[in-house]
Motif scaffolding. Structure first.
Motif, mmCIF file in Angstrom:
data_model
loop_
_atom_site.group_PDB
_atom_site.id
_atom_site.type_symbol
_atom_site.label_atom_id
_atom_site.label_comp_id
_atom_site.label_asym_id
_atom_site.label_seq_id
_atom_site.Cartn_x
_atom_site.Cartn_y
_atom_site.Cartn_z
ATOM 1 N N THR A 1 -3.877 -0.495 -6.848
ATOM 2 C CA THR A 1 -2.735 -1.314 -6.420
ATOM 3 C C THR A 1 -2.359 -2.317 -7.493
ATOM 4 O O THR A 1 -1.172 -2.525 -7.785
ATOM 5 N N ASP A 2 -3.362 -2.946 -8.096
ATOM 6 C CA ASP A 2 -3.088 -3.853 -9.211
ATOM 7 C C ASP A 2 -2.414 -3.110 -10.370
ATOM 8 O O ASP A 2 -1.455 -3.604 -10.971
ATOM 9 N N ALA A 3 -2.922 -1.917 -10.693
ATOM 10 C CA ALA A 3 -2.429 -1.181 -11.855
ATOM 11 C C ALA A 3 -1.052 -0.576 -11.633
ATOM 12 O O ALA A 3 -0.251 -0.470 -12.573
ATOM 13 N N GLY B 1 -4.454 -5.392 4.612
ATOM 14 C CA GLY B 1 -4.133 -6.814 4.669
ATOM 15 C C GLY B 1 -4.718 -7.709 3.605
ATOM 16 O O GLY B 1 -4.790 -8.910 3.804
ATOM 17 N N GLN B 2 -5.106 -7.195 2.454
ATOM 18 C CA GLN B 2 -5.903 -7.987 1.515
ATOM 19 C C GLN B 2 -5.127 -8.581 0.335
ATOM 20 O O GLN B 2 -5.662 -9.420 -0.385
ATOM 21 N N VAL B 3 -3.882 -8.188 0.112
ATOM 22 C CA VAL B 3 -3.163 -8.651 -1.078
ATOM 23 C C VAL B 3 -2.924 -10.163 -1.025
ATOM 24 O O VAL B 3 -2.616 -10.726 0.024
ATOM 25 N N VAL B 4 -3.082 -10.797 -2.177
ATOM 26 C CA VAL B 4 -2.788 -12.212 -2.375
ATOM 27 C C VAL B 4 -1.544 -12.294 -3.257
ATOM 28 O O VAL B 4 -1.430 -11.561 -4.250
ATOM 29 N N THR C 1 0.835 -1.204 0.000
ATOM 30 C CA THR C 1 0.000 0.000 0.000
ATOM 31 C C THR C 1 0.868 1.251 0.000
ATOM 32 O O THR C 1 0.594 2.216 -0.743
ATOM 33 N N ALA C 2 1.916 1.266 0.812
ATOM 34 C CA ALA C 2 2.825 2.421 0.838
ATOM 35 C C ALA C 2 3.481 2.612 -0.526
ATOM 36 O O ALA C 2 3.660 3.751 -0.987
ATOM 37 N N GLN C 3 3.832 1.521 -1.189
ATOM 38 C CA GLN C 3 4.439 1.617 -2.515
ATOM 39 C C GLN C 3 3.447 2.152 -3.541
ATOM 40 O O GLN C 3 3.799 3.001 -4.382
ATOM 41 N N ALA C 4 2.205 1.667 -3.494
ATOM 42 C CA ALA C 4 1.191 2.159 -4.429
ATOM 43 C C ALA C 4 0.962 3.657 -4.235
ATOM 44 O O ALA C 4 0.857 4.420 -5.211
ATOM 45 N N ILE C 5 0.889 4.087 -2.970
ATOM 46 C CA ILE C 5 0.750 5.516 -2.695
ATOM 47 C C ILE C 5 1.991 6.259 -3.173
ATOM 48 O O ILE C 5 1.907 7.389 -3.688
ATOM 49 N N THR D 1 2.267 -12.026 -11.861
ATOM 50 C CA THR D 1 1.149 -12.561 -12.634
ATOM 51 C C THR D 1 0.156 -13.377 -11.813
ATOM 52 O O THR D 1 -0.973 -13.599 -12.260
ATOM 53 N N ARG D 2 0.550 -13.830 -10.624
ATOM 54 C CA ARG D 2 -0.365 -14.633 -9.803
ATOM 55 C C ARG D 2 -0.784 -13.897 -8.528
ATOM 56 O O ARG D 2 -1.211 -14.520 -7.559
ATOM 57 N N SER D 3 -0.649 -12.582 -8.556
ATOM 58 C CA SER D 3 -0.973 -11.778 -7.382
ATOM 59 C C SER D 3 -2.107 -10.819 -7.683
ATOM 60 O O SER D 3 -2.446 -10.569 -8.840
#
Length: 542
Positions: free
Chosen positions: A250-252, A301-304, A140-144, A261-263
């Protein structure tokens, strides 16, 4: 004499120098002024050709040795590492795990161990999907950070600038709280306060509105207090700035640019195929399959992800924001994320007294080396990432069991192999820490003298309201000592067990949700007016 020095070895500057009494360019130029052309050609050939051969050899050596150099650096350090991991999995009763190590921008170790589910044959491999729990906060910090790089956000601008209607309980904090405050857990919100809110069926906008009812337990920027709610708010700030949900941005911005590719940031990513783990929990000697927990607050806490994909995160953050020639984050933003935002106290396996909280991660010293860490836990999973930035080395461990110190045990061994032996039996310490994890499996405190309830169950049954949580419906249970609870629009189920007097013990099916003691009060006519709770605050009779 003039010397030309270059090269870098083992993560530190190492000078390799070639010295000339007179620089080649100057020597040739001076000679040209007096020498005959035939002599000039002959001497220049004798001097320049060997130099060109040396340069060509150096370039070939550099081009051909990049990958082996990292592997060679790690080779001796990883002797017996498989056996260590397997031993600790057995010791801590971990069904399955994945471990990855990055060294100098190369993945030098990546292995799955054990099974995805106990008593079944499916193996964990580097591409098995896990929830990574609170390691999500680092992402999340990286996406921000990508939004900061684009000028859409800054770490230190009050969030009301981006969300004008936003409020917390304290007006001053509402006007001044920044993304740095939220990501560094220094807002003054109570630890884990409001976590249950994410399970009650409210929309993100409704939850954001209810943040104003969280208590400011501590002074603003006074101390570190872990807040998942703070990450929810930060995720909503990012979503507002980017006009996308936290999941989609976050995905983008991180997952796809890193070719993970699997996250994914959407919880359903876990189930896109059969190669995913099942959650496990239970006490010592009694490991069982349990339901996987969905994070209450997505940005917290939701990333896979998988072991292989998480090595991409390590590579990016150890390589100044760049992976495979693509600059995902600027070097400055990587530095900002890893910079200390507040001293948090003792941290790390050696208990560094100056441990710090950064943005989405923590930092501490281990034998003089600065270490970046983020760990995570959800019901049924544990995860950890470790980076040693000056050595350009990192570790990821993910396991399909909760209430285990297995990731920390592997971390300790990794740090001692790559930095140096501490002289402390860190594995013995982790074994003691394991007892602390098991102590989290709480049961109701039973007083020495149990007194009967004054208020009858029939009078307690009914609806109660809270500004933060909404409506709680309490129903009579099978006997006078038990009642049932339904909370929020989703009617999240809980149980009440009589403790003593008019105090009842509240628990939920998910052991990560805070248990609490509810004390009911009645007026002079015997009508119940509400209850108080240290964890859920006051509720009034509807």
């Amino acid at each position: 004499m003039k010397c030309f020095c270059t090269s870098r070895m083992h993560g530190k500057e190492h000078l390799s120098c070639i010295c000339h009494d007179i620089p080649l360019k100057t020597q040739t130029a001076d000679f040209l002024t007096t020498a005959r052309p035939s002599i000039v050609v002959n001497i220049m050939s004798r001097k320049i050709i060997p130099v060109l051969i040396l340069i060509a050899a150096a370039l070939l050596l550099a081009a051909g040795c990049t990958q082996p150099a990292a592997e060679n650096r790690s080779a001796g350090k990883l002797d017996g590492f498989d056996a260590f991991v397997t031993q600790k999995m057995t010791e801590y009763e971990v069904p399955g795990a994945v471990v990855g190590i990055v060294d100098n921008d190369s993945v030098v170790y990546l292995k799955g161990f054990g099974v995805r589910e106990i008593n079944k044959s499916g193996k964990v491999d580097p591409d098995t999907r896990f929830q990574i729990a609170s390691v999500t906060k680092y992402i999340t910090a990286q996406a921000i950070g990508t939004l900061v790089d684009e000028g859409k956000l800054t770490w230190d601008t009050p969030v009301v600038t981006y969300m004008p209607g936003f409020k917390l309980n304290d007006p001053y904090v509402s006007e001044h709280v920044t993304l740095r405050d939220l990501l560094a857990h220094r807002t003054g919100l109570k630890e884990y306060d409001g976590d249950t809110l994410g399970r009650l069926g409210y929309s993100n906008s409704e939850m954001l509105e209810r943040m104003r009812y969280l208590n400011q337990t501590y002074g603003f920027r006074e101390r570190y207090a872990y807040s998942n709610a703070g990450y929810f708010i930060a995720g909503e700030v990012a979503a507002t700035a980017d006009h996308k949900s936290w999941e989609n941005l976050t995905d983008a911005r991180i997952i796809r640019p890193l070719n993970m590719t699997r996250s994914g940031a959407h919880p359903e990513t876990l189930y896109l195929d059969d190669n995913h783990v099942v959650a496990h929990g239970g006490s010592e000697g009694n490991v069982t399959v349990i339901p996987l927990e969905e994070a209450a607050f997505p940005a917290g806490g939701q990333v896979v992800s998988t072991g292989r994909d998480m090595t991409q995160i390590l590579r990016m953050m150890l390589n100044d924001g760049s992976v495979d020639g693509r600059q995902v984050l600027t070097q400055k933003t990587v530095s900002d994320i890893h910079a200390a935002s507040m001293v948090a106290g003792r941290d790390g396996p050696l208990g560094d007294p100056n441990g710090a909280v950064c943005l989405g991660c923590d930092a501490y010293s281990f034998l003089g080396e600065r270490v970046i860490e983020k760990n995570g836990a959800l019901e049924g999973v544990r995860a950890i990432v470790i980076l040693i930035p000056d050595k350009k080395v990192g570790l990821v461990v993910i396991a399909n069991k909760q209430l285990t110190v297995f990731p920390e045990a592997v971390r300790d061994e990794f740090l001692e192999r790559y930095i140096g032996r501490s002289g402390v039996d860190l594995q013995a310490r982790e074994k003691l820490n394991q007892k602390g994890w098991y102590s989290l499996m709480k049961n109701m405190d039973v007083p020495a003298e149990i007194k009967p309830a004054i208020i009858p169950v029939s009078a307690i049954a009914g609806s109660y309201t809270s500004n933060l949580y909404g409506t709680m419906i309490i129903k009579e249970g099978p006997d006078a000592g038990n009642m049932t609870v339904l909370l929020g629009p989703a009617k999240y189920p809980g149980t009440l067990v009589h403790q003593t007097n008019d105090t009842w013990y509240l628990s939920w099916p998910n052991p990560d949700d805070a248990v609490s003691y509810l004390t009911f009060t009645a007026n002079s006519s015997g009508t119940v007016t509400g209850f108080t709770s240290s964890d859920y605050g006051p509720f009034t009779r509807a």
